[in-house]
Write a protein that holds these residues in place. Structure first.
Motif, PDB file in Angstrom:
ATOM      1  N   UNK A   1       0.852  -1.186   0.000  1.00  0.00           N
ATOM      2  CA  UNK A   1       0.000   0.000   0.000  1.00  0.00           C
ATOM      3  C   UNK A   1       0.885   1.233   0.000  1.00  0.00           C
ATOM      4  N   UNK A   2       0.359   2.332  -0.518  1.00  0.00           N
ATOM      5  CA  UNK A   2       1.133   3.568  -0.595  1.00  0.00           C
ATOM      6  C   UNK A   2       0.312   4.734  -0.077  1.00  0.00           C
ATOM      7  N   UNK A   3       1.003   5.659   0.587  1.00  0.00           N
ATOM      8  CA  UNK A   3       0.372   6.875   1.081  1.00  0.00           C
ATOM      9  C   UNK A   3       1.465   7.878   1.416  1.00  0.00           C
ATOM     10  N   UNK A   4       1.089   9.131   1.653  1.00  0.00           N
ATOM     11  CA  UNK A   4       2.069  10.148   2.035  1.00  0.00           C
ATOM     12  C   UNK A   4       2.675   9.827   3.396  1.00  0.00           C
ATOM     13  N   UNK A   5       1.921   9.151   4.264  1.00  0.00           N
ATOM     14  CA  UNK A   5       2.370   8.806   5.611  1.00  0.00           C
ATOM     15  C   UNK A   5       2.740   7.336   5.684  1.00  0.00           C
ATOM     16  N   UNK A   6       3.886   7.047   6.299  1.00  0.00           N
ATOM     17  CA  UNK A   6       4.320   5.664   6.487  1.00  0.00           C
ATOM     18  C   UNK A   6       3.264   4.862   7.239  1.00  0.00           C
ATOM     19  N   UNK A   7       2.684   5.458   8.290  1.00  0.00           N
ATOM     20  CA  UNK A   7       1.791   4.716   9.164  1.00  0.00           C
ATOM     21  C   UNK A   7       0.433   4.488   8.540  1.00  0.00           C
ATOM     22  N   UNK A   8      -0.004   5.417   7.702  1.00  0.00           N
ATOM     23  CA  UNK A   8      -1.252   5.196   6.969  1.00  0.00           C
ATOM     24  C   UNK A   8      -1.034   4.098   5.927  1.00  0.00           C
ATOM     25  N   UNK A   9       0.153   4.091   5.318  1.00  0.00           N
ATOM     26  CA  UNK A   9       0.473   3.038   4.345  1.00  0.00           C
ATOM     27  C   UNK A   9       0.482   1.670   5.012  1.00  0.00           C
TER      28      UNK A   9
ATOM     29  N   UNK B   1      -7.527  10.112   3.385  1.00  0.00           N
ATOM     30  CA  UNK B   1      -7.079   9.549   4.669  1.00  0.00           C
ATOM     31  C   UNK B   1      -8.212   9.497   5.684  1.00  0.00           C
ATOM     32  N   UNK B   2      -8.927  10.600   5.868  1.00  0.00           N
ATOM     33  CA  UNK B   2      -9.991  10.624   6.882  1.00  0.00           C
ATOM     34  C   UNK B   2     -11.090   9.614   6.580  1.00  0.00           C
ATOM     35  N   UNK B   3     -11.515   9.553   5.341  1.00  0.00           N
ATOM     36  CA  UNK B   3     -12.574   8.610   4.972  1.00  0.00           C
ATOM     37  C   UNK B   3     -12.129   7.171   5.182  1.00  0.00           C
ATOM     38  N   UNK B   4     -10.837   6.931   5.002  1.00  0.00           N
ATOM     39  CA  UNK B   4     -10.292   5.584   5.159  1.00  0.00           C
ATOM     40  C   UNK B   4     -10.140   5.205   6.631  1.00  0.00           C
ATOM     41  N   UNK B   5      -9.623   6.134   7.436  1.00  0.00           N
ATOM     42  CA  UNK B   5      -9.273   5.794   8.815  1.00  0.00           C
ATOM     43  C   UNK B   5     -10.408   5.987   9.824  1.00  0.00           C
TER      44      UNK B   5
ATOM     45  N   UNK C   1       0.418  10.985  13.496  1.00  0.00           N
ATOM     46  CA  UNK C   1       0.429   9.750  12.700  1.00  0.00           C
ATOM     47  C   UNK C   1      -0.996   9.331  12.350  1.00  0.00           C
ATOM     48  N   UNK C   2      -1.905   9.447  13.319  1.00  0.00           N
ATOM     49  CA  UNK C   2      -3.303   9.084  13.068  1.00  0.00           C
ATOM     50  C   UNK C   2      -3.917   9.988  12.006  1.00  0.00           C
ATOM     51  N   UNK C   3      -3.525  11.268  12.035  1.00  0.00           N
ATOM     52  CA  UNK C   3      -4.021  12.210  11.030  1.00  0.00           C
ATOM     53  C   UNK C   3      -3.375  11.984   9.664  1.00  0.00           C
ATOM     54  N   UNK C   4      -2.248  11.281   9.659  1.00  0.00           N
ATOM     55  CA  UNK C   4      -1.502  11.109   8.414  1.00  0.00           C
ATOM     56  C   UNK C   4      -0.667  12.320   8.075  1.00  0.00           C
ATOM     57  N   UNK C   5      -0.335  13.112   9.116  1.00  0.00           N
ATOM     58  CA  UNK C   5       0.393  14.366   8.918  1.00  0.00           C
ATOM     59  C   UNK C   5       1.724  14.389   9.657  1.00  0.00           C
ATOM     60  N   UNK C   6       2.248  13.215  10.006  1.00  0.00           N
ATOM     61  CA  UNK C   6       3.484  13.148  10.789  1.00  0.00           C
ATOM     62  C   UNK C   6       4.736  13.479   9.982  1.00  0.00           C
ATOM     63  N   UNK C   7       4.667  13.262   8.662  1.00  0.00           N
ATOM     64  CA  UNK C   7       5.819  13.532   7.782  1.00  0.00           C
ATOM     65  C   UNK C   7       7.090  12.818   8.243  1.00  0.00           C
TER      66      UNK C   7
END
Length: 297
Positions: A130-138, A158-162, A212-218
């Motif tokens: 899986x791929x995403x901007x965030x490692x943890x969302x991926x 991200x929000x709709x998914x998580x 990380x939960x937001x997918x904004x940890x970078x």
């Protein structure tokens, strides 16, 4: 141990009993890996083998082969490093890769699908990517598409998914934080996102987890990380013969030495712990800075 419905040889099916069933017929050991069929019986990593056999009377148990797993992991990593500029190993069978600037965003799905097929053909491994901007969302997305899937989570998705996911499904949320979140009525990640102050009460660690939960940890992909420790352990029936115990310790040492050599590590402190039949424990550590340092040979 692994559950499988593809093995019916009596020799294979009964092989585990030699190590995990004692003379009195008592079953020892735990599950270290399980198939997707086994998960439907609520068998988890760490479940005692005795309980697992009760939970699923038709369970097929296979002895593990850790040396083979390690060798395959090293080969897969070496191959992935030829395909992805920045690669980080998270566990024996999990990797993060940074393809930003290497693959055009619109080609991400095609890239991971082709990579998945190449790995299947080369290593006979049906993996999920899986791929995403965030490692943890991926990572979270990868967990939802196993055993053989591919998925791309765009930033706006991200929000709709998580949001509908249960709190405990997110990697990094420990039991203590989970219990506290649930005590405030949070059951899903969407609920958790509305409790920013609770996360901040845990200091830097809590703030990082919230991002990380937001997918904004970078958080960047780290090609190498400094290891604080590496270990190996096994559970088996009580052994009364000293020579047999010595033989098994030597086998574990061989596995550990192989891993240390492959990772290019230079450990200086060595720790060993024995847990006896009725719960008594004995531990010993020594510090020796020359065992794995070629400069001294």
């Amino acid at each position: 141990m692994e559950f499988s419905n593809h093995f019916n040889s009596k020799n294979i099916v009964n092989e585990w009993k030699k190590e995990f069933k004692d003379k009195e017929g008592v079953i020892h050991g735990i599950v270290i890996a399980k198939s997707y069929e086994a998960k439907t019986y609520k068998i988890k990593t760490g479940t005692s083998l005795r309980d697992a056999l009760v939970m699923c009377p038709g369970l097929i148990v296979l002895p593990s082969d850790h040396l083979f797993y390690q060798m395959l992991s090293f080969k897969l990593k070496a191959y992935l490093e030829t395909k992805i500029p920045l690669l980080e190993q998270y566990s024996i069978d999990e990797f993060w890769g940074d393809i930003g600037g290497w693959i055009e965003e619109e080609n991400t799905l095609a890239f991971i699908q082709a990579l998945q097929q190449e790995i299947l053909e080369r290593f006979d491994l049906p993996i999920s990517i899986a791929a995403s901007k965030s490692k943890w969302i991926a990572k979270l997305a990868t967990d939802t598409i196993k055993p053989y899937g591919t998925k791309v989570i765009e930033a706006h998705e991200v929000n709709a998914f998580t949001d509908p996911m249960k709190i405990e499904e997110f990697p990094g949320i420990g039991r203590a934080i989970e219990r506290r979140l649930k005590s405030y009525g949070a059951e899903t990640l969407g609920d958790a996102k509305r409790m920013q102050r609770l996360f901040e009460s845990y200091g830097k660690t809590g703030k990082e987890l919230y991002l990380k939960i937001l997918g904004e940890d970078n958080e960047p992909v780290h090609p190498s990380r400094e290891r604080k420790g590496i270990g190996i352990s096994r559970n088996f029936a009580a052994i009364g013969e000293r020579e047999e115990l010595k033989r098994r310790v030597l086998i574990l040492s061989r596995y550990l030495s192989y891993t240390i050599s492959k990772l290019g590590l230079n450990p200086t402190t060595f720790y060993m712990k024995l847990r006896y039949q009725y719960g008594t424990k004995s531990a010993k550590s020594i510090t020796h800075d020359r065992l794995f340092n070629e400069a001294f040979y």
